[in-house]
Motif scaffolding. Sequence first.
Motif, PDB file in Angstrom:
ATOM      1  N   GLN A 137      31.835  36.152  52.612  1.00  0.00           N
ATOM      2  CA  GLN A 137      30.903  36.675  52.281  1.00  0.00           C
ATOM      3  C   GLN A 137      30.202  36.570  50.898  1.00  0.00           C
ATOM      4  N   VAL A 138      29.718  35.653  50.809  1.00  0.00           N
ATOM      5  CA  VAL A 138      29.307  34.968  49.511  1.00  0.00           C
ATOM      6  C   VAL A 138      28.602  36.057  48.460  1.00  0.00           C
ATOM      7  N   LEU A 139      27.471  36.472  48.960  1.00  0.00           N
ATOM      8  CA  LEU A 139      26.569  37.070  48.250  1.00  0.00           C
ATOM      9  C   LEU A 139      27.184  38.515  47.842  1.00  0.00           C
ATOM     10  N   SER A 184      32.237  41.047  42.058  1.00  0.00           N
ATOM     11  CA  SER A 184      32.641  40.370  40.717  1.00  0.00           C
ATOM     12  C   SER A 184      32.185  40.846  39.629  1.00  0.00           C
ATOM     13  N   LYS A 185      30.933  41.236  39.632  1.00  0.00           N
ATOM     14  CA  LYS A 185      30.135  41.611  38.463  1.00  0.00           C
ATOM     15  C   LYS A 185      30.057  40.833  37.182  1.00  0.00           C
ATOM     16  N   ALA A 198      35.275  37.042  44.901  1.00  0.00           N
ATOM     17  CA  ALA A 198      34.928  38.020  43.737  1.00  0.00           C
ATOM     18  C   ALA A 198      36.236  38.235  42.809  1.00  0.00           C
ATOM     19  N   LEU A 199      37.473  38.261  43.227  1.00  0.00           N
ATOM     20  CA  LEU A 199      38.935  38.257  42.564  1.00  0.00           C
ATOM     21  C   LEU A 199      38.695  36.999  41.707  1.00  0.00           C
ATOM     22  N   LYS A 200      38.459  35.850  42.162  1.00  0.00           N
ATOM     23  CA  LYS A 200      38.601  34.571  41.411  1.00  0.00           C
ATOM     24  C   LYS A 200      37.390  34.458  40.506  1.00  0.00           C
ATOM     25  N   LEU A 201      36.436  34.952  40.800  1.00  0.00           N
ATOM     26  CA  LEU A 201      35.294  34.996  39.657  1.00  0.00           C
ATOM     27  C   LEU A 201      35.441  36.055  38.350  1.00  0.00           C
ATOM     28  N   SER A 202      36.083  37.138  38.809  1.00  0.00           N
ATOM     29  CA  SER A 202      36.200  37.997  37.879  1.00  0.00           C
ATOM     30  C   SER A 202      37.272  37.618  36.884  1.00  0.00           C
ATOM     31  N   GLU A 203      38.380  36.910  37.560  1.00  0.00           N
ATOM     32  CA  GLU A 203      39.438  36.255  36.578  1.00  0.00           C
ATOM     33  C   GLU A 203      38.953  35.199  35.878  1.00  0.00           C
ATOM     34  N   THR A 204      37.936  34.436  36.177  1.00  0.00           N
ATOM     35  CA  THR A 204      37.361  33.191  35.580  1.00  0.00           C
ATOM     36  C   THR A 204      36.125  33.409  34.803  1.00  0.00           C
ATOM     37  N   LEU A 205      35.124  34.219  34.925  1.00  0.00           N
ATOM     38  CA  LEU A 205      34.265  34.379  34.064  1.00  0.00           C
ATOM     39  C   LEU A 205      34.192  35.600  33.047  1.00  0.00           C
ATOM     40  N   PRO A 206      33.564  35.430  32.110  1.00  0.00           N
ATOM     41  CA  PRO A 206      33.595  36.399  31.253  1.00  0.00           C
ATOM     42  C   PRO A 206      32.617  37.730  31.700  1.00  0.00           C
ATOM     43  N   VAL A 207      32.936  38.782  31.133  1.00  0.00           N
ATOM     44  CA  VAL A 207      32.172  40.274  31.352  1.00  0.00           C
ATOM     45  C   VAL A 207      30.553  40.005  31.064  1.00  0.00           C
TER      46      VAL A 207
END
Length: 822
Positions: free
Chosen positions: A496-498, A504-505, A753-762
């Motif tokens: 559910q990519v989008l 992920s915000k 979403a979890l991996k994006l939030s763990e990898t990318l800055p807020v």
Amino acid sequence: MDNKQDSLDLFSEQGKYIKGRPIVTIFHNEQNLYTVMRIRVDDTNDDYDDKEAVITGYFPKIHEHETYVFFGAFTDHPKFGLQFQVTHFRKDLPQSKQGIITYLSSDLFKGIGKKIAESIVEALGEKAISRIMENPSVLDSVPKLSSEKAKLLYDNLMEHQGLEQVMVGLNQYGFGPQLSMKIYQAYREQAIEVIQGNPFKLVEDIEGIGFGRADELGRQLGITGSHPDRIKAACLYILESSSVQAGHVYMEAEDLLQQVKVILEQNEPQEIDFSEISNGLIKLGEEGKVMVEEKRVYLPSLFFSEKGLVTNIERILDQSQYENQFPESEFLLALGELEERTGVQYGPTQKEAIQTALMSPMMILTGGPGTGKTTVIKGIVELYSELHGCSLEINDYKQDEPFPFLLCAPTGRAAKRMAESTGLPAVTIHRLLRWNGSDGFDHDEDRQLEGKILIVDETSMVDIWLAHQLFKALPNNIQVILVGDEDQLPSVGPGQVLKDFLDSKRIPTVRLTDIYRQAEGSSIIELAHQIKKGALPQDLASPQSDRSFLRCGPGQISQVVEKVVVNAKKKGYSAKDIQVLAPMYRGPAGIDRLNLLMQEIFNPNPDGSRKEIAYGDVKYRVGDKVLQLVNQPEANVFNGDMGEIVAIFYAKENTEKQDQIIVSYEGNEVTYAKQDLSQITHAYCCSVHKSQGSEFPIVILPVVKSYYRMLRRNLLYTAITRSQQFLILCGEEDAFRLGIDRADDTKRNTTLALKLSETLPVLGDDKNQLLNEEAEKTERSLKEHEEDEEKHKDLVAVLMSADPMIGMENLTPYDFMENSGN
């Protein structure tokens, strides 16, 4: 004479046969090996007296100077006359010593002359060929035959005889000719050996063979119960079914174990212990056929697609020396000039969206119908052109100079709408990446796309596989704008990519909330936004200028649809203008029944004067509206494309001597042979999923309680938003209410979403939050080495600790075999 009689007796034991030599190949499909051939008849045990016959079946090109025995039956085709349909075949090997010598010394066997052939027959006798094929070491007894020539002889024999042996063997296991060819193409001469060694390997390697078929074959071979191969195949089957049918990227280990246990114990007298299933899953992990992360189990392709997508988004967003920033004053000046030139006044959120898109490496633009997404896309393109001084006219660029604007969408119809609204070329994502079928995409991380700005429309339809392929083909300096409606149905494929991007915000996002088309009096837009909020308007059944509701039960749906369509046709609307949408295929209110009904309204053939071809229970006619069901990149037609049958040619009318249907997809004409008609279906009525990315002047949406299993808020919302001018709802109000109330019961298992939030800055200026996340990231990296060392132990512990009874009380096999129907 005795040898010949023995041979004929052997043939007769296998049923009806026809023996002969090919005269001419009328048709041969290299993809599935379907062949139509005329042969000269030497012998048959059927009541057939002609000297020639037409045979049809699945086999490779065969040598015209060889004699074959074809097994099957004669059928009387209504158009082509008498044909012999072949189930399996074999080459008619010579039976006498002289015949074998002549055969082995022929041009088929390089390096084997008459003298060597005589030595082989002298040493091995009249059964030389079968003895060599069963055990090539018998050639060691042939004097003066080098090991090189012996190997060459054996290889040539297997090349010319292997297929026949495999086809006969597979037929004995109950496989039809078409499936047998798939198996042969995968395993070649080792097919029977592979199946006898591990029939469950078919589940992994052969499309169209599920666990049930392999399990049945396994029982014939004595592979039952808790055999390790059976357990591993069941694990892979459940995991793959979870992704294909439910869209999950992973399964919880405990759920997987429970579902595997259920399928393994079908038709088995004994219970399968959870520890045995766990051991099978552990073995799959060691073989690299599944990936395990914490308590989650993935297919490798899905695991690496998520991981790769995160890596590439991080790469694109990490443009610390971002060169495309413009002073706000310059942007506002250019925007004002654009508004004055075009006469368009952008709202505050629309201005924010255009500015964010132009000032960021990546942005998501989301919003419901009527909120002006298309207007914003046009504004982004126009402003980018103005600020960067690049032309929007593709003809202004030299042949070797890349066009900076890349516009794409998941389907052909969505790409066409995008092109029409922007005036720029737009293509499907597959075509942008130059998909070449089994070989993958021409554009990837090694051959990236050339462009400066990429806009992807209908992003909600993009699955995790395609998103990964797209992003790894993007260069570092490109700007990416993803456009979509987060409340629509998720992709047909897994993920559910989008939704995950938004959850992920971590990616700049602008949501359009102001409804502009509502000012034009669109009650359809108003209805869609109420449904999105989970509300059903009080005036649902009250007639509106652009929508209506017709109460009826399931048995009356077809009558209501017929009346509406007939009236619309009288007012000048065509089949292209009217789209019936339904969630399910079967039943009185299903897609199949409604397609048949609408074909008789728009394209009847009462006197048989209109050309048509029957395929199963369906009749295709010139003028029919059809839907493409599979991607066919070589013909530039993709799953979901709608077209019209513009011509039908019967076998006697073309050089291929086979029925053909020509379908026009917006001017792109694609030819289908009769055996390829499984790639299309009628499109007068289609599923809501298949309609995504398209809009139609009139949408007819039946909703009744018999659809209950499929009724959900996002499905109704997606269906309603396909309508441009008129929406006709029919069915039961309670069914609408049930669907709108069901919003959250189809959650997909993903970790994007979890991996994006763990990898990318807020996002934003919250430095403390950013510092905390960086500290957490550092701490995680220190633990990674320890976690890797413990990974195998953790997997064993997870699998062994699963409670075998949780959630098992009311489960049946059918709970794990539901198909989405879309």
